[in-house]
Structures are given as structure tokens and as C-alpha cells.
Design an enzyme around this catalytic site. Sequence first.
Site, PDB file in Angstrom:
ATOM      1  CB  THR A 398      -0.840  -0.076   1.277  1.00 52.93           C
ATOM      2  OG1 THR A 398      -1.550  -1.293   1.241  1.00 52.93           O
ATOM      3  CG2 THR A 398      -1.775   1.088   1.440  1.00 52.93           C
ATOM      4  N   GLY A 490       1.068  -0.727   5.420  1.00 57.56           N
ATOM      5  CA  GLY A 490       1.501  -1.677   6.445  1.00 57.56           C
ATOM      6  C   GLY A 490       0.429  -2.653   6.892  1.00 57.56           C
TER       7      GLY A 490
END
Length: 586
Positions: A398, A490
Site C-alpha cells: 500500500t 503496512g
Amino acid sequence: MQKFTGLCKPAALALLPLCGALSFMPATAQTPPPAAPVVKYDLTYDIISPVYAKNGMVATEQELATKVGVDILKKGGNAIDAGVAVGFALAVVLPNAGNIGGGGFMMIHDAKTGKNVALDFREMAPQRATRNMYLDDKGNVVPGRSLYTHLAVGVPGTVAGLTHALSKYGTMKLSQVIQPAIELAEKGYPVSPSLALILAAEREHLGQWDSSKAIFFKDGRPLQAGEMLVQKDLAKSMRLIAKQGAKAFYDGAIAKKIVAEMDKHGGLITADDLKNYKVVERVPVTGNYRGYEVMSMPPPSSGGVHIIQMMNILERYPLKQYGADSAQTIHLMAETMKLAYADRSEYLGDPDFTKVPVKGLTSRAYADELAKKINPDRATPSSEIKPGQPQPYESDQTTHFSVADKDGNLVATTYTLNLNFGSGIVATGTGITLNNEMDDFSAKPGVPNAFGLVGGDANAVGPYKRPLSSMSPTFVLKDGKPFLVTGSPGGSRIITTTLQEILNVIDHDMNVAEATITPRIHHQWAPDQLRVEKGLSADTIKILQDKGQKVSVQPSMGRTQTIQIKPDGFYGFSDPRNPDGRTIGF
Ligand code: DON
């Protein structure tokens, strides 16, 4: 932490003696000219300093994309114009996470109206998706099916999200903000060592598909550092979007190619699924922490709800007095995280399908109840923690980027393909890498997803449903004015990373650079494991273990991009956990 405030601060620490010397220069007999106005910089040379700028700032995980955003600001674009330009540019220069084949969330602060908007362009399950689509005949989860097959792909939302943000809150034309991305895709750029590492790690997934190999491989192996990554098909797709807008992607030539890709390989996405995709403007979830207003992404992200829930619990402890990386602060944070993630597993899902008790989970009364379960001296095993009873229902990949402009507009965007390069599948002829966001659903109650997260009914697969996310683009306001804009990738650690970034600034009086480099911790209830980054002292770990925490040392967690807004300008910092990240202001 000692701070140097005053005229001589912008000098490096080594120059401080010189500043002292100048201030002791003897006065001359002549009357001194009227003093020029003194600019007071709030630069702090503690351990590490943020980037400073006066007129605007962009923080992203890739320098080329940061430059695209700053250039738009310099041309007079606002934070939203710059944010959208960065969103498209990252799809080219951070191909493992930046995307137009995925989805995400954008928080917008519109300075003119004072309005805060939580834009939801999360992927959506195709209409033909079913609850048990990732199970075999015996009811077991089929390894990899929700990750590396055409069934892993959710209907992408990024193009709809970025174009919506631009047309409603931006000032520039789509063709203008997308142009730098087209050029980067067309001309190419050299692969960085970090991207080369990720490409090598994803060799097997990308290597399954000719369409992916044609872009990311050379001579039968992934591109290496220094080799040029040229993306002609992606440039072509983006040119179509520049001309025709989102329609090209959802109901035009690109849509046709995505559907052909799905049909050929047993995927579920149809032309109707693409046509029916909708961006949703949601109301941010808000809370108050030690006098600061915190606002973040509501469901289908769990991020905002749990950041505020955890802050409500933690506010009762004197964390500043305990210290940022003391065993006491870490223990209290870990116990709080366990309670929040237990609730996440039970209550969070797509609010258009499941009633999520947002008010209950973020209420102070509920935080009081939860806090009673925390023993400041002993870790409570996760097995003894069950999801709580909030007030009844009211009717690795991401990326995050932050933008702030001189007029007070803010953009915080976290968007993703889910894992690095998502499903690894490039829709043939489009240059667009498709996400594997379907893995964020709970394939089966109690069976962990790629981030070890478990869930149940609230996050079961269903047609047109959006999978639960942890992405947490977040603003902090002080007296209604922008104070901090932050967020992180994360996976499950996004929520706790974002929380700690904010606590480090508010509680521990750190500048954003210090707040970022401080070792992070994470607990997500299941598994019962307190993850800590390298850098925590051995005796702190020992104290935590003595309290019953099951400590596991991890290499790194999260990669924040943070901008703090102060009266004298912008102070930003790109998390060095990704060496490609860069904050630039002007
Ligand atoms: O939406 C989510 O929570 C995940 N799909 C995010 C994945 C992620 O952050 C991976 N990156 N490091």
C-alpha cells in the site's frame, strides 16, 4: 527533549557557537537601522529535523511522484490537484502499490468551506462473488485463491476516486494533472534498488502472466536496479482517461479489456460491475485527543474507528511522563491495541451491508469500560480478551501520501493493490496491474488473511460489498485549523503506526521526523504477540516480558508520510523505512 527556538535555529547545530558569537558583537556608536522583521522558525535540531517550506508540501513514497505534486502546487494548483496528480504518478513510479487497478481512501480538508470529506474509492466485490468462493468442497480455505488468481481481484475504484476528487474539489483539468504520469510511463525511469528487490521477491507471481512479464521482466527475469521501466500500455490507458475521463475505465475501451481478461481466466468482474462502481463521500470519524481534533477514515476502513477508540483509552494515562519508548507506555499501548483489534474482528465491515457501531466504539463511556480491563502491571492474554460490548448500534502493499497547500487545503490518501503488485496480473493490453483486495474479506470465520487478521460475518464476502480495510489517512486539527496530516501503508499495522505517529507529536513533543524514526510497536490481539521494531533496548524488552508480553522483534512496521502545519510553514518527513520516499516543499 531540548528545543532551540529563535533566530539562529535554522543553522545546523554545528553553527550554533557562531550564532552565540554574533549576538555578543559590540554595539557601534551609530544608531542602528530599524530592525528588519524577524522570522521565527520553529525548527528544532533535536535528533533529526523535518523538511521545512513556506508555501506548500508534498510527502510521498517516491521522489518522482513528490516532484509531480510540488510542480502542480507551484503552477497554482491546490492540494487536491496535486494529490490527484500524485495518485496517477505513483501508479507509474511505485508500481507495486501506486495504482489505477486498485482502490483506497482520500481524506480532503477543503479550506474554503472548512468541510472535511472521507472519499471512499475502495474496491468492490463483483456481483457474482459469493460467501464461500475461497473454500474447497470440504470447507477449507484454498491457499492463494484470494491472492493470486483472477478471483482475487475486486472492482477497482482508484480512477473513479481520483477523478471525483479533482472535479469536485480541484481547480485543474484532468488532462493537466495526469500528463506528468503519462510522460513518466511513456519515457520510463530507472528502477530503484528497493523496487528491484520487490520485483525479485514477486518473481513467481508476476512471472505467471505474459502480460505482466512483458512490462516488469527483461531477458526472462525481473528488471534490476538501474534498468529502465517503460510502460507504454499504461501511458495509452492514461491518455484515454485524460481524454474521456473515468468513463474510459468503467465503460469504455479499458473496461472491455479488463472484462476480456476476466472472461479468459475465470475471473468474475463483468461490464456491469465496472459500470456500477460508485465512489462514496463519507463523513469522517472524529474524536478529541488532549484538545486536538482527530479525523480519519470511517468504515469500510477500520482505521479511524480504532485510532479514536485507542486514543480515548490512552488519554487517561500520563504517557508524556512515562516517556515515548518506556516499557510502561508500550505496555499500555499494547493492552489498548488488543482490545481494539478484538472489536475489529467482530464489528467492522462495509457499513452499506453491516451495521457498524461507530458511535459506540468511539464513545468515551465505552473507553472507560474497556480501560477497566487493562492491568498496568500484567499483560492480559489475548485468549482472555473477547470483543467488548459497545453501545447499541446507532441508526506489504500500500502507499500513503500527504499534501498541504498554502490556503489550508489538505489531502491524505492511502491507496493500494493490497500486496506488492496485487494479484500480479496485468490486464492484457492495458498496462494496469490488478489488485488482490478480495483477500481483505474474511474468507472463513477465524481463518487469518494475509495480514493475520481474522473476521466473521460483518466482513464476509458478498456481492457489491467492500472488504474491510485498515487504511487510515488522518488529519489532526487544532482549534479547527490544520495541524497534522499523516497515514501509512503496512496492512494491519497501519492503524497502530498512525496512532503512534500522532501520539509522538502530541504526547511526546517530537517533531515529525523524530515521531517517524522512533521504533514502533504493534499488537493486533490475534496472534497474541507484541511486535516491536529493532531499536528498543534489551532492558525495555525484558520489562515488557516480565509483565507477560510476548515480544517479537520485527524488522520494520509502517512507512508514514507526515506534514505538520505550524504558523510559520510546513514541516514534513518521509519515513526512511522506505529509502525512496521524499518530502519536498517550496
Ligand atoms: O486495506 C487494507 O487494509 C490492506 N489491503 C492494506 C495492505 C497494505 O497496507 C500492504 N502494505 N504494506
